[in-house]
Design a protein around this motif. Structure first.
Motif, PDB file in Angstrom:
ATOM      1  N   ASP A  54      -5.387   3.335   3.404  1.00  0.00           N
ATOM      2  CA  ASP A  54      -5.037   2.187   2.991  1.00  0.00           C
ATOM      3  C   ASP A  54      -4.142   2.255   1.682  1.00  0.00           C
ATOM      4  OD1 ASP A  54      -6.596   2.861   0.883  1.00  0.00           O
ATOM      5  OD2 ASP A  54      -7.615   1.276   0.659  1.00  0.00           O
ATOM      6  N   GLN A  64      -1.177  -4.730   4.752  1.00  0.00           N
ATOM      7  CA  GLN A  64      -1.742  -3.635   3.944  1.00  0.00           C
ATOM      8  C   GLN A  64      -1.684  -2.232   4.881  1.00  0.00           C
ATOM      9  OE1 GLN A  64      -5.557  -3.868   2.330  1.00  0.00           O
ATOM     10  NE2 GLN A  64      -6.181  -2.161   3.511  1.00  0.00           N
ATOM     11  N   ARG A  72      -2.481   0.712   7.108  1.00  0.00           N
ATOM     12  CA  ARG A  72      -3.661   0.866   8.029  1.00  0.00           C
ATOM     13  C   ARG A  72      -3.907   2.335   8.372  1.00  0.00           C
ATOM     14  NH1 ARG A  72      -7.220  -2.924   6.738  1.00  0.00           N
ATOM     15  NH2 ARG A  72      -6.165  -5.090   7.113  1.00  0.00           N
ATOM     16  N   GLY A 130       0.834  -1.211   0.005  1.00  0.00           N
ATOM     17  CA  GLY A 130       0.012  -0.195   0.112  1.00  0.00           C
ATOM     18  C   GLY A 130       0.856   1.101   0.119  1.00  0.00           C
ATOM     19  N   GLY A 177      -6.490   2.092  -4.362  1.00  0.00           N
ATOM     20  CA  GLY A 177      -6.672   2.254  -3.072  1.00  0.00           C
ATOM     21  C   GLY A 177      -7.947   2.882  -2.948  1.00  0.00           C
TER      22      GLY A 177
END
Length: 958
Positions: free
Chosen positions: A373, A358, A360, A293, A312
């Motif tokens: 994300d 990923q 957060r 990410g 995303g």
């Protein structure tokens, strides 16, 4: 179509510059599950469209890795495709039915047991392997087994078929490395100036950053593409890359993805090279910068504009330049919620990213934590100066630009630079610069071409040359834009994503004294992974400079060496050049179920069902073998005896017409090169034979001596290996058979004794050569007939010899027979270190000759009297056949020799061998120990002669 489309959860609507074909949808598998894709998708863009974020695990800590660059250089997107490992998934186009898997993950990508390494990460510091696996040395085999389990590569099945690769030679006037806007403009300008141009681009399409740009960029791309296509003299190679630049602009290019070959290596001799690779966006170092990410701004723009993939849902952007600003606009247009922008030009920064599989949340400079994300960074550029380094350049750090730039003063005249690697500016300024560079490249190429043509000795006098302008084309300077120096945040993070090397590792190594960037590279392995420093070098240098208190300029960079990009061994090897040769009798062999044997370039019959029976028949009746592959050279001229005396270790001045003599050739180091027989057919005409495998080598050896050392000798050499079909007729009834089919040759033993040669008619075919020699140890004749009549003569011999018990025999029977007789084979009973005395040839070596090839070394060997010796050997237990290459040992494990040939002798009913053995053990009757591959030891005894059958030679002289 509907089911596939609904699975593309992150797929956007049509984009102006997209490269996917929405009319063609298909499926492929990823770790056993089926996913949809459009034609034009890469493996990773298709998976990202399906919502996948994790594609691999990191090298050392097995942390989840996702998209970073969305290009060939993406370190987290190495995958296995079928039986092909280490595929760049963000570059490789996905195909229908393609089977893709993650590499080195167990039991799965989602749950990888080796991720436990993260718990002991603090013990896996820089230099861990050097410090840990040195002592005790006896445990290295254990260490090796453990380390092999952590190799972060794919797998190749031993049953994988060999692909066909290709090689090509090209001589363009101008090679342009890079097909972005600058490269395209330079190519057009050079071609319009009458240069032949090879334009090489690593991506699947030309255009560089224009491909993921806005409307104006796409319009310019269309214009440039149309002009490239319409301009004669430009050859475009996409999905290709210049691997290296060598002396005098010898340029290596690998071309990928061709319909009939995986890769093609192009060896291009360019008159001028234009380097236009653009710039590579640099990652930012901070805690958590490798979490899936975290992406570069160029990756985000590629995903959205080329592949219509939404990267995303909620994004934080760290921007320090216009590319980052453009990424923000693209994200918003794609429906991504840009929840926060950190502008580094105004002091903004990112401290850390948090998350597992990923992102957060992200912590920014003021301490706030923002849920998201997706984290996009745009902090600067790396100039890929590798081709320039290979040309003699040493990059110089420019503090204003916050990147290294080439030092153009160091470049040779035939290398030029354009595009982003040379400087900044507007598109118009870059295109003006590229056009000038293209014109200048063409001018210099024409000048170099004129000089080359002037040196051609066969050039016609007074040939008119096209005028070349001696005035250089003025190249406008490019500005250098100001850019913040952004390499590392206030926290530590990953520097080398391929090798799992962190900034903390680099600082620790610097404290241990590794203050040189070259030593740091080797100690920590930073920049030594698959990307070879293209993403990591500048950050590594910046962190080292800060750790040592020196400037980046003082610290310098590592040196980029070829190849610039990975290339398969198959491409380096090129085409599979395995010419296959057959004798004229091959149709008969195939019809009679001969087992084929690959012998060099020839296909020969190994046997016709039972080689032992074939050997027995030769000893008792008569057999024929196809020996066409034996090398044959016609030597014509009055100085042939001089040549033979020079090349062979024995004497040849007194060879009479009609006689044949065995000879051995040695290289200048005294090592046995080849052996064979040579017959004198007429006063000035000789026929030389060589081993089958040595035919080409001996021909080259003969010509080398004649052309470089003895050009005054009157000798003409003609290779006639394939001009003759050769048949050996062997056995006690061979003379009786030949009498039935031969005319013009008296076969009586007194008229045609052993080691003589005759010419005559065989089976109605005139001008055949017969020599009486005995490689099998039996009465035998070698018959050389014009190749067109080979099959006819072969069939006639078989027909005429039916009542004599005639049968064909193959190479295996011949090996049994020659071993019983003790005749050695060059390359099997000798090797690359076997001098003539070690082959048991002291009877043939005539050191009283004035000179011959290898004489000084053989004099030295005779004086020393040591070294191995070729001996006959028989196991005490005559039923045990020691495999060839079995070692002969003493005192438990000291190697004193080896078995070179071994067979069960059908004539003696026991095993017979030849062996290389230390001279002190070569005395007949000496008992030695042979160690079999299974570890068992057997006793064997040195025989009095090499020959195990008929050592006196009565059978072949009868």
């Amino acid at each position: 179509m509907t089911r596939a489309a609904t699975a593309m959860t992150m797929r956007l609507g049509p984009q102006p510059g997209e490269v996917i074909d929405r009319t063609e949808v298909f499926t492929f598998t990823w770790n056993g599950k089926t996913y949809p894709a459009y034609r034009g998708d890469t493996i990773i863009s298709a998976l990202a469209a399906a919502g996948k974020r994790v594609f691999s695990r990191s090298f050392k800590y097995h942390r989840p890795r996702g998209l970073l660059t969305a290009s060939f250089l993406d370190p987290g997107c190495m995958v296995q495709v079928g039986d092909e490992p280490n595929v760049r998934g963000a570059h490789r186009l996905v195909e229908p039915g393609m089977e893709v898997r993650s590499q080195n993950t167990w039991p799965s990508l989602t749950f990888d047991v080796k991720a436990v390494n993260q718990m002991v990460g603090r013990f896996l510091s820089a230099g861990f392997y050097y410090k840990t696996f040195i002592k005790p040395q006896r445990l290295w085999p254990v260490y090796e087994k453990v380390l092999k389990r952590f190799v972060n590569g794919g797998t190749v099945s031993p049953d994988s078929p060999h692909g066909y690769y290709d090689k090509r030679y090209a001589h363009p006037d101008v090679v342009i490395a890079g097909g972005g806007p600058a490269g395209m403009a330079a190519a057009i300008a050079a071609a319009e100036a009458n240069a032949q141009v090879l334009l090489v681009e690593e991506e699947h399409q030309l255009g560089g950053h224009l491909r993921w740009g806005g409307e104006a960029d796409l319009a310019l791309l269309r214009e440039l593409s149309e002009r490239v296509a319409a301009t004669p003299g430009i050859e475009v190679l996409t999905n290709s890359v210049v691997l290296g630049r060598y002396d005098d602009n010898w340029v290596a290019v690998v071309q990928r993805g061709l319909p009939h070959v995986p890769e093609r290596l192009i060896k291009a001799r360019a008159k001028t090279l234009v380097v236009a690779p653009g710039l590579i966006e640099r990652p930012y170092v901070f805690e958590g910068n490798d979490i899936p990410g975290v992406m570069l701004s160029t990756a985000v723009r590629r995903l959205i504009n080329l592949y219509a993939v939404k990267p995303g849902e909620r994004a934080v952007v760290l921007t320090a330049n216009a590319e980052g600003d453009a990424a923000i606009a693209d994200l918003k247009r794609a429906g991504v919620d840009v929840v926060h922008i950190e502008d580094a030009r105004l002091g903004g920064d990112v401290v850390r990213a948090e998350g597992g599989k990923q992102v957060r949340r992200v912590q920014v400079a003021d301490g706030r934590k923002i849920d998201c994300d997706l984290l996009v960074t745009a902090v600067g550029w790396t100039a890929p100066t590798s081709l320039l380094n290979m040309s003699g350049d040493k990059p110089v750090y420019n503090r204003r630009a916050a990147r290294f730039l080439p030092d153009l003063s160091r470049l040779p005249e035939n290398v030029l630079v354009t595009g982003g690697i040379a400087g900044d500016g507007t598109l118009e300024e870059l295109l003006d610069h590229a056009q000038a560079v293209g014109c200048e490249a063409a001018r210099r190429a024409a000048k170099i071409g004129r000089a080359l043509r002037a040196g051609v000795p066969t050039r016609e006098p007074g040939a008119v040359e096209t005028p070349v302008d001696d005035e250089p084309v003025p190249i406008p300077p490019l500005p250098i834009d100001s850019h913040p120096e952004m390499f590392q945040s206030s926290t530590h993070g990953i520097v080398d994503f391929s090798e799992d090397v962190s900034s903390k590792d680099l600082v620790s190594a610097a404290k241990e004294g590794y203050s040189s960037v070259e030593l740091l590279k080797r100690y920590t392995t930073v920049t030594m992974g698959p990307l070879q420093g293209k993403l990591e070098t500048v950050n590594a240098v910046a962190i080292l400079s800060q750790a040592t208190g020196r400037s980046i300029e003082e610290t310098g960079t590592t040196v980029w060496r070829p190849p610039y990009a990975p290339v398969t061994l198959g491409a380096l090897a090129g085409r599979i050049f395995e010419p296959v040769r057959y004798s004229p009798m091959q149709p008969w062999h195939e019809k009679h179920n001969a087992k084929p044997l690959v012998a060099g370039a020839w296909i020969r019959p190994e046997h016709y069902g039972d080689p032992v029976a074939e050997a027995r028949n030769v000893r008792t009746n008569v057999g024929i073998i196809d020996v066409t592959p034996i090398g044959k050279l016609h030597l014509h001229g009055p100085d042939v005896p001089k040549l033979l005396n020079l090349l062979y270790v024995n004497k040849w001045s007194n060879l009479e017409v009609g006689r044949v003599r065995y000879g051995v050739m040695c290289a200048e180091d005294g090592v046995v090169l080849d052996d064979g027989v040579t017959g004198r057919l007429a006063p000035d005409l000789y026929l030389m034979s060589t081993t089958s495998s040595g035919a080409a080598t001996v021909w080259e050896w003969v010509e080398n001596w004649l052309q470089t050392e003895r050009p005054d000798w009157r000798v003409h050499v003609t290779p006639v290996t394939t001009a003759y079909a050769s048949i050996n007729v062997a056995g006690p009834r061979s003379r009786e058979l030949l009498r039935r089919v031969t005319e013009g040759v008296d076969l009586d033993p007194k008229a045609f004794p052993y080691m003589h040669v005759r010419t005559g008619t065989v089976a109605g075919v005139p001008d055949c050569v017969l020599w009486r020699i005995g490689f099998t140890g039996e009465l035998s004749y070698e018959v050389h007939v014009p190749a067109a009549y080979g099959l006819s003569v072969w069939e006639t011999l078989l027909e005429q010899g039916q009542d004599l018990g005639i049968a064909p025999f193959g190479v295996e029977a011949q090996r049994i027979l020659r071993l019983e007789k003790g005749h050695f084979i060059v390359g099997q009973d000798t090797d690359g270190l076997t001098r003539a005395y070690s082959a048991g040839l002291e009877w043939a070596i005539k050191l009283d000759k004035d000179d011959f090839a290898g004489k000084p070394e053989l004099v030295w060997q005779q004086e020393r009297g040591d070294g191995p010796r070729l001996v006959g050997l028989q196991p005490v237990d005559g039923s045990v056949v020691p495999p060839e290459a079995s070692q002969i040992v003493e005192n438990g494990n000291r190697i004193v020799g080896r078995i070179t040939s071994s067979r069960m002798s059908p004539t003696l009913g026991r095993v017979v061998c030849l062996a290389q053995l230390e001279a002190r053990l070569a005395k007949p009757g000496t008992q030695v120990t042979v160690r079999l591959p299974n570890g068992r030891d057997i006793a064997a005894r040195v025989t009095e002669h090499h020959a195990h059958v008929d050592p006196e030679g009565r059978r072949m002289r009868v």
